[in-house]
Design an enzyme around this catalytic site. Structure first.
Site, short mmCIF file in Angstrom:
data_model
loop_
_atom_site.label_atom_id
_atom_site.label_comp_id
_atom_site.label_asym_id
_atom_site.label_seq_id
_atom_site.Cartn_x
_atom_site.Cartn_y
_atom_site.Cartn_z
CE1 TYR A 49 -3.22 -3.14 0.21
CE2 TYR A 49 -3.34 -2.75 2.79
CZ TYR A 49 -3.82 -3.28 1.32
OH TYR A 49 -4.31 -4.56 1.31
CG HIS A 60 -1.08 -8.89 -0.37
ND1 HIS A 60 -1.06 -7.07 -0.21
CD2 HIS A 60 -2.67 -8.36 -0.26
CE1 HIS A 60 -2.39 -6.89 -0.05
NE2 HIS A 60 -2.58 -7.16 -0.09
CB SER A 64 -13.34 -4.36 -0.43
OG SER A 64 -14.26 -3.63 -1.38
CG LEU A 106 -18.72 -0.85 3.97
CD1 LEU A 106 -18.62 0.40 4.12
CD2 LEU A 106 -19.78 -1.15 4.71
N GLY A 107 -18.10 -2.95 -0.63
CA GLY A 107 -17.85 -3.45 -2.04
C GLY A 107 -17.28 -1.73 -2.40
N GLY A 133 -16.98 0.64 -1.90
CA GLY A 133 -18.03 1.66 -1.39
C GLY A 133 -19.02 1.71 -2.14
CG PHE A 134 -22.36 -0.28 -5.65
CD1 PHE A 134 -22.67 0.14 -5.80
CD2 PHE A 134 -23.06 -1.38 -4.42
CE1 PHE A 134 -24.15 0.06 -6.63
CE2 PHE A 134 -24.35 -2.10 -5.06
CZ PHE A 134 -24.91 -1.19 -6.17
N GLY A 152 -24.31 3.41 -0.17
CA GLY A 152 -25.37 4.57 -1.02
C GLY A 152 -24.43 5.91 -1.61
#
Length: 373
Positions: free
Chosen positions: A100, A165, A245, A247-248, A250-251, A254
């Site tokens: 990262y 990883h 991830s 929350l997808g 960020g998807f 909402g």
């Protein structure tokens, strides 16, 4: 589209809150001792869960995006503040990786957590060549080299959870596990983890060195691990599971719609099929339903998505990632939303009505996933 050549060059791979007095940064640089008691006192406490024998807060913080990936890198001081706000609000599990940045995220996490190093669990990862390509490198000699570098950047002398990883097809997983076993015996690593590994790989690694946690993408719109045997294998072997991830990307917050722009130069999602102009409109019915369901629970879509994962199994520890304190505190509100098994069943029934269109990551990303069953 993110290409193989610039995949790692651009950046890295991949409820109310009680806020305490500000944390002073004026702590002397030095190594940490896991047995040394810190004088730093903090409340509140979050419930804990076990990843194998490793006890962590039931929600962790994924720090990847502070170094970039889904937008340019965040402001350094803002990131420090977000990490420390997470600690002040009960988070004790923080996730980073050498790739990262590369490297800068580990340094950031090390700086932010140094004042209370002995009160938290830090997870980091090895396994990429970090040479401008997506090449993998888990040779034992390289692991022994990069662990020392990660320790320095993290300002510590032990890593609580050290993940491979991505599975390196050129290095037997038994050799990787054996190397980690040596590092555990030396006290430099406390627990072993795998990321995006298949059931077969998990079993072979665990036979050499107990695996504490497996990390793979898992959310309401990425449920591969429910079907490919990974969750079942972890449950059978007593291994914790860490959804990245959750929350997808960020998807599931909402906050995005079909007009959202993803910069090809700074945002991996520009190359993710699910976020394409073709497929994103086809995936919107899921989030529209989730918004409505969240309203019935007096919660936000993010909180429902995280609470759903928490209710799936007591061995699941999501690590939502965020760059801002507001989003962090929203995510942490998920611990106050308790979903019953009937709730979970009802949600699963509804999710089955929304097919997901497009692959979860771009071709370059998907090329390093361990599909071996």
């Amino acid at each position: 589209m993110i290409t193989r050549r610039n995949f790692l060059t651009n950046t890295a791979l991949t409820g109310s809150a009680i806020v305490l007095a500000p944390i002073s940064a004026a702590f002397a640089t030095g190594k940490s001792n896991p047995d040394r008691k810190s004088t730093y006192k903090v409340e509140p406490k979050m419930k804990t869960r076990k990843l194998g024998n490793l006890e962590v807060s039931e929600l962790g913080l994924g720090c990847m995006n502070m170094a970039g990936n889904y937008n340019p890198p965040a402001d350094h001081q803002q990131s420090i503040k977000t990490i420390r706000t997470a600690f002040e609000n009960g988070v004790r599990f923080f996730d980073t990786a050498e790739v990262y940045g590369p490297y800068t995220d580990e340094s950031l996490v090390g700086e932010a957590l140094q004042p209370f190093r002995n009160q938290v669990k830090i997870a980091t990862k090895f396994g990429f060549a970090i040479d401008g390509t997506i090449a993998l490198d888990s040779r034992p000699e390289r692991i022994k080299k990069v662990v020392e570098e990660s320790l320095k950047r993290l300002r510590t002398d032990y890593i609580d959870l050290y993940y491979q990883h991505r599975v390196d097809p050129n290095v037997p997983i038994e050799d990787v596990a054996g190397t980690i076993k040596d590092l555990i015996q030396q006290g430099k690593v406390l627990h072993f983890g795998l990321s995006e590994a298949s059931p077969r790989t998990i079993r072979h690694a665990n036979a050499v060195q107990s695996v504490s946690a497996v990390q793979s993408e898992y959310s309401m719109w990425t449920r591969n691990v429910e079907l490919n045997g990974v969750l079942k294998t972890c449950e059978e072997l007593g291994i914790g599971f860490v959804p990245w991830s959750p929350l997808g990307s960020g998807f599931l917050t909402g906050k995005y719609d079909t007009t959202t722009y993803f910069d090809k130069e700074t945002d991996f999602r520009a190359g993710f099929p699910r976020y394409s102009k073709e497929f994103l409109p086809m995936n919107m019915p899921l989030i529209e339903w989730l918004k409505g369901y969240a309203a019935t629970k007096n919660a936000t879509p993010s909180q429902v998505a995280l609470a759903w994962l928490l209710a799936k199994s007591p061995s699941i520890v999501p690590i939502p990632g965020t760059r801002t304190q507001d989003h962090l505190l929203e995510d942490l509100g998920a611990q106050n939303l308790v979903l019953t098994q009937k709730d979970v069943q009802d949600i699963d029934t509804m999710l089955s009505k929304f097919p997901i269109f497009g692959e979860r990551m771009g071709e370059a990303h998907m090329s390093s996933i361990d599909y071996t069953l």
